[in-house]
Design a protein around this motif. Structure first.
Motif, PDB file in Angstrom:
ATOM      1  N   ASP A   1       0.742  -0.927  -0.203  1.00  0.00           N
ATOM      2  CA  ASP A   1       0.301  -0.214  -0.051  1.00  0.00           C
ATOM      3  C   ASP A   1       0.765   0.718   0.128  1.00  0.00           C
ATOM      4  N   ASN A   2       0.822   1.622  -1.498  1.00  0.00           N
ATOM      5  CA  ASN A   2       2.039   2.638  -1.221  1.00  0.00           C
ATOM      6  C   ASN A   2       1.156   4.562  -0.904  1.00  0.00           C
ATOM      7  N   ALA A   3      -0.192   4.268  -1.025  1.00  0.00           N
ATOM      8  CA  ALA A   3      -0.951   5.460  -0.524  1.00  0.00           C
ATOM      9  C   ALA A   3      -1.429   6.480   0.555  1.00  0.00           C
ATOM     10  N   VAL A   4      -0.789   7.269   0.651  1.00  0.00           N
ATOM     11  CA  VAL A   4      -1.875   8.046   1.617  1.00  0.00           C
ATOM     12  C   VAL A   4      -3.658   8.741   2.563  1.00  0.00           C
ATOM     13  N   ASP A   5      -3.471   8.551   0.923  1.00  0.00           N
ATOM     14  CA  ASP A   5      -4.743   9.707   0.602  1.00  0.00           C
ATOM     15  C   ASP A   5      -6.069   8.641   0.010  1.00  0.00           C
ATOM     16  N   GLU A   6      -5.629   7.726   0.200  1.00  0.00           N
ATOM     17  CA  GLU A   6      -7.065   6.416  -1.031  1.00  0.00           C
ATOM     18  C   GLU A   6      -8.318   6.639  -0.194  1.00  0.00           C
ATOM     19  N   THR A   7      -9.254   6.455  -0.703  1.00  0.00           N
ATOM     20  CA  THR A   7     -10.390   6.195   0.091  1.00  0.00           C
ATOM     21  C   THR A   7     -11.019   4.783  -0.151  1.00  0.00           C
ATOM     22  N   GLY A   8     -10.377   4.172  -0.821  1.00  0.00           N
ATOM     23  CA  GLY A   8      -9.956   2.275  -1.181  1.00  0.00           C
ATOM     24  C   GLY A   8      -9.125   1.741  -2.364  1.00  0.00           C
ATOM     25  N   TYR A   9      -9.715   0.301  -2.439  1.00  0.00           N
ATOM     26  CA  TYR A   9      -9.380  -0.314  -3.197  1.00  0.00           C
ATOM     27  C   TYR A   9     -10.018  -0.994  -3.997  1.00  0.00           C
ATOM     28  N   HIS A  10      -9.782  -1.030  -5.608  1.00  0.00           N
ATOM     29  CA  HIS A  10     -10.272  -1.480  -6.205  1.00  0.00           C
ATOM     30  C   HIS A  10      -9.384  -3.278  -6.833  1.00  0.00           C
ATOM     31  N   LEU A  11      -9.930  -4.621  -6.320  1.00  0.00           N
ATOM     32  CA  LEU A  11      -9.267  -5.228  -6.616  1.00  0.00           C
ATOM     33  C   LEU A  11      -9.931  -6.078  -7.828  1.00  0.00           C
ATOM     34  N   GLU A  12      -9.029  -6.039  -9.096  1.00  0.00           N
ATOM     35  CA  GLU A  12     -10.176  -6.730 -10.567  1.00  0.00           C
ATOM     36  C   GLU A  12      -9.417  -8.128 -10.160  1.00  0.00           C
ATOM     37  N   ARG A  13     -10.536  -9.146 -10.863  1.00  0.00           N
ATOM     38  CA  ARG A  13     -10.174 -10.430 -11.182  1.00  0.00           C
ATOM     39  C   ARG A  13     -10.735 -10.584 -12.827  1.00  0.00           C
ATOM     40  N   ALA A  14     -10.374 -11.768 -13.805  1.00  0.00           N
ATOM     41  CA  ALA A  14     -10.417 -11.972 -15.170  1.00  0.00           C
ATOM     42  C   ALA A  14      -9.920 -13.163 -15.483  1.00  0.00           C
ATOM     43  N   PRO A  15     -10.813 -14.132 -16.382  1.00  0.00           N
ATOM     44  CA  PRO A  15     -10.430 -14.921 -16.621  1.00  0.00           C
ATOM     45  C   PRO A  15      -9.443 -14.902 -17.893  1.00  0.00           C
ATOM     46  N   ASP A  16      -8.835 -13.949 -18.579  1.00  0.00           N
ATOM     47  CA  ASP A  16      -7.999 -13.512 -19.092  1.00  0.00           C
ATOM     48  C   ASP A  16      -6.440 -12.574 -18.700  1.00  0.00           C
ATOM     49  N   ALA A  17      -5.877 -12.488 -19.477  1.00  0.00           N
ATOM     50  CA  ALA A  17      -4.439 -11.494 -19.503  1.00  0.00           C
ATOM     51  C   ALA A  17      -5.309 -10.124 -19.594  1.00  0.00           C
ATOM     52  N   THR A  18      -6.686  -9.556 -20.173  1.00  0.00           N
ATOM     53  CA  THR A  18      -6.719  -8.608 -21.368  1.00  0.00           C
ATOM     54  C   THR A  18      -8.616  -7.891 -20.529  1.00  0.00           C
ATOM     55  N   PHE A  19      -8.685  -8.280 -19.038  1.00  0.00           N
ATOM     56  CA  PHE A  19      -9.476  -8.757 -18.517  1.00  0.00           C
ATOM     57  C   PHE A  19     -10.451  -8.098 -18.897  1.00  0.00           C
ATOM     58  N   THR A  20     -11.261  -8.499 -19.736  1.00  0.00           N
ATOM     59  CA  THR A  20     -12.168  -8.189 -20.908  1.00  0.00           C
ATOM     60  C   THR A  20     -13.546  -8.426 -20.398  1.00  0.00           C
ATOM     61  N   ALA A  21     -13.682  -9.585 -20.094  1.00  0.00           N
ATOM     62  CA  ALA A  21     -14.639  -9.788 -18.672  1.00  0.00           C
ATOM     63  C   ALA A  21     -13.701 -10.352 -17.396  1.00  0.00           C
ATOM     64  N   LEU A  22     -14.218  -8.887 -16.682  1.00  0.00           N
ATOM     65  CA  LEU A  22     -13.273  -8.356 -14.912  1.00  0.00           C
ATOM     66  C   LEU A  22     -14.238  -8.491 -14.311  1.00  0.00           C
ATOM     67  N   THR A  23     -14.507  -8.605 -13.116  1.00  0.00           N
ATOM     68  CA  THR A  23     -15.314  -8.387 -11.656  1.00  0.00           C
ATOM     69  C   THR A  23     -14.620  -7.554 -11.133  1.00  0.00           C
ATOM     70  N   HIS A  24     -14.679  -6.480 -10.157  1.00  0.00           N
ATOM     71  CA  HIS A  24     -14.465  -5.712  -9.799  1.00  0.00           C
ATOM     72  C   HIS A  24     -14.731  -6.316  -8.008  1.00  0.00           C
ATOM     73  N   ILE A  25     -13.499  -5.896  -7.164  1.00  0.00           N
ATOM     74  CA  ILE A  25     -14.095  -6.149  -6.077  1.00  0.00           C
ATOM     75  C   ILE A  25     -13.783  -5.114  -4.592  1.00  0.00           C
ATOM     76  N   ALA A  26     -14.293  -4.330  -3.789  1.00  0.00           N
ATOM     77  CA  ALA A  26     -13.672  -3.384  -3.521  1.00  0.00           C
ATOM     78  C   ALA A  26     -13.190  -3.785  -2.285  1.00  0.00           C
ATOM     79  N   LEU A  27     -12.223  -3.101  -1.798  1.00  0.00           N
ATOM     80  CA  LEU A  27     -11.637  -3.073  -0.313  1.00  0.00           C
ATOM     81  C   LEU A  27     -11.292  -1.691  -0.037  1.00  0.00           C
ATOM     82  N   PRO A  28     -11.364  -1.102   1.544  1.00  0.00           N
ATOM     83  CA  PRO A  28     -10.959  -0.516   2.490  1.00  0.00           C
ATOM     84  C   PRO A  28      -9.869  -0.276   2.191  1.00  0.00           C
ATOM     85  N   ALA A  29      -9.524   1.346   2.424  1.00  0.00           N
ATOM     86  CA  ALA A  29      -8.466   1.960   2.352  1.00  0.00           C
ATOM     87  C   ALA A  29      -7.713   1.071   3.469  1.00  0.00           C
ATOM     88  N   ASN A  30      -5.965   1.792   3.423  1.00  0.00           N
ATOM     89  CA  ASN A  30      -4.972   0.761   4.048  1.00  0.00           C
ATOM     90  C   ASN A  30      -5.118  -0.440   3.781  1.00  0.00           C
TER      91      ASN A  30
END
Length: 424
Positions: A244-273
């Motif tokens: 975690d390199n940020a000091v002013d983030e309000t959250g994180y988005h983790l992206e998951r996909a079945p391929d490296a192009t992330f054309t069909a991705l799923t967002h996973i919302a995570l809290p700051a820090n």
């Protein structure tokens, strides 16, 4: 005749002077119980008891020294209503951080009384705060910290200005005594501010603290996370970690996909820090790609590196043959393992699951799970024992178990040896 009359008049005057009452020429009694109370940095109240019945007025003296030679000033005060009454007068000529001496005399037509006892008055304001610091916690917030050196303050006054000379200042806040921190949330982004602090009391204000300046930042997107890595824990769980390199983030988005192009991705919302996450939505034989970024009110950070994970199912190898040998001369035993199927050219192999059925001559209470590198994935240590209870082996989580061909083990067996094997 006239001469005789003059002599008699002179004689009578001499007699009269000899027999005059002694109290006709008496000076007043000295005032008593002189006290002084500092009201503020410019005023002190003096009080005393009138011990005389024949004074015409009082003279209050103030000086800069106990000998009443420097800075002497006389204050005339009217006589009191009578003996035993208290006389009070205000002196508006005092000044902060100075010491004064007072005494009082009762006066009448015959002269001055002896002086009252002397009282000393020090007009002391609170000690100034020191070590003031200011830190911009964000575009609209500044945190101030200082050292409280006063013991008699009633509050603290925080001043803010856009110039170092405080030509135009704003009293941001009056804070309770003993305060050492303040958070100013009324600032604006991209602006330089100057601060100073004063201790306040009923006597007066302390000298100001040191002056500090701080510039609030202009908001931007948060810093990107780095070092994203993933580890397969089981066919239903992948653990991810990042920096975690940020000091002013309000959250994180983790992206998951079945391929490296992330054309069909799923967002996973995570809290700051956040710096880790366990994905329990994976399944066997699934290939998953992950990446992550931080976000705030301005926007999203650059994306992290991409990691690829292959979630492999447990293997079900055939039971290995039992290997026997004559009893060793020293009574030793060895545990050996059969490697899994390797791939040509050093290619990695699939994950391995050593079940109790794949163990010969040993008791294995539960399945021993290995990843493709031969690393034990069990959360806790696994203990194996020979059927006769004479040999035991404890395998800790994270231990690498490889066969002769360098691949993950697929089976375990117990055999007798003439000399116990040495530790690798």
């Amino acid at each position: 005749m006239k001469r005789k009359i003059a002599l008699w008049v002179t004689f009578l005057l001499i007699l009269q002077s000899l027999f005059l009452p002694l109290n006709v020429l008496a000076v007043p009694a000295a005032p008593g119980r002189l006290t002084a109370v500092v009201i503020n940095a410019r005023q002190a109240n003096l009080s005393w008891v009138d011990n005389s019945a024949d004074e015409t007025d009082f003279r209050l003296e103030r000086a800069d020294d106990a000998g009443f030679t420097a800075g002497l000033r006389n204050i005339k005060v009217k006589a009191s209503p009578g003996v035993g009454s208290t006389v009070t007068v205000s002196d508006g000529g005092v000044a902060a951080e100075r010491t004064f001496f007072y005494r009082v005399f009762a006066l009448n037509r015959d002269g001055d009384s002896p002086p009252s006892p002397t009282v000393r008055v020090t007009v002391a304001v609170p000690a100034a705060p020191s070590g003031l610091t200011a830190v911009a916690d964000g575009p609209t917030q500044v945190t101030l910290r200082w050292v409280d050196n006063a013991t008699d303050e009633t509050s603290y006054d925080v001043d803010r200005s856009l110039t170092a000379d405080f030509a135009v200042r704003i009293s941001v806040e009056f804070l309770p005594p003993n305060t050492t921190t303040f958070v100013d949330t009324t600032v604006q982004q991209g602006t330089t501010y100057f601060y100073r602090v004063q201790a306040v009391s009923g006597v007066g204000d302390s000298p100001v603290s040191n002056v500090v300046s701080v510039t609030t930042p202009v908001p931007g997107v948060p810093a990107a996370p780095t070092g994203l890595s993933a580890r397969v824990i089981s066919v239903n769980r992948v653990d991810l970690t990042w920096v975690d390199n940020a000091v002013d983030e309000t959250g994180y988005h983790l992206e998951r996909a079945p391929d490296a192009t992330f054309t069909a991705l799923t967002h996973i919302a995570l809290p700051a820090n956040s710096s880790s996450f366990s994905d329990t939505t994976v399944s066997a034989n699934q290939t998953v790609f992950y990446r992550i970024h931080a976000l705030n009110s301005v926007g999203e950070s650059p994306l992290s590196n991409i990691v690829q994970v292959l979630v492999t199912p447990p293997a079900s190898p055939a039971p290995a043959p039992v290997t026997t040998a004559p009893p060793p001369a020293t009574g030793g035993a060895a545990v050996t393992g059969g490697g899994g199927g390797g791939a040509a050219g050093g290619a990695s192999v699939a994950a391995v699951s050593i079940t109790p059925q794949a163990v010969s001559g040993l008791t294995l209470p539960l399945t021993l799970s290995l990843d493709p590198t031969g690393t034990v994935l069990n959360a806790s240590a696994v203990k194996l024992e020979s059927n006769d209870g004479k040999v035991s082996l404890t395998i800790a989580s994270g231990t690498r178990m490889l066969g002769a061909n360098g691949s993950a083990l697929a089976s375990l067996s117990l055999s007798s040896v003439s000399t116990p094997p040495s530790a690798p």
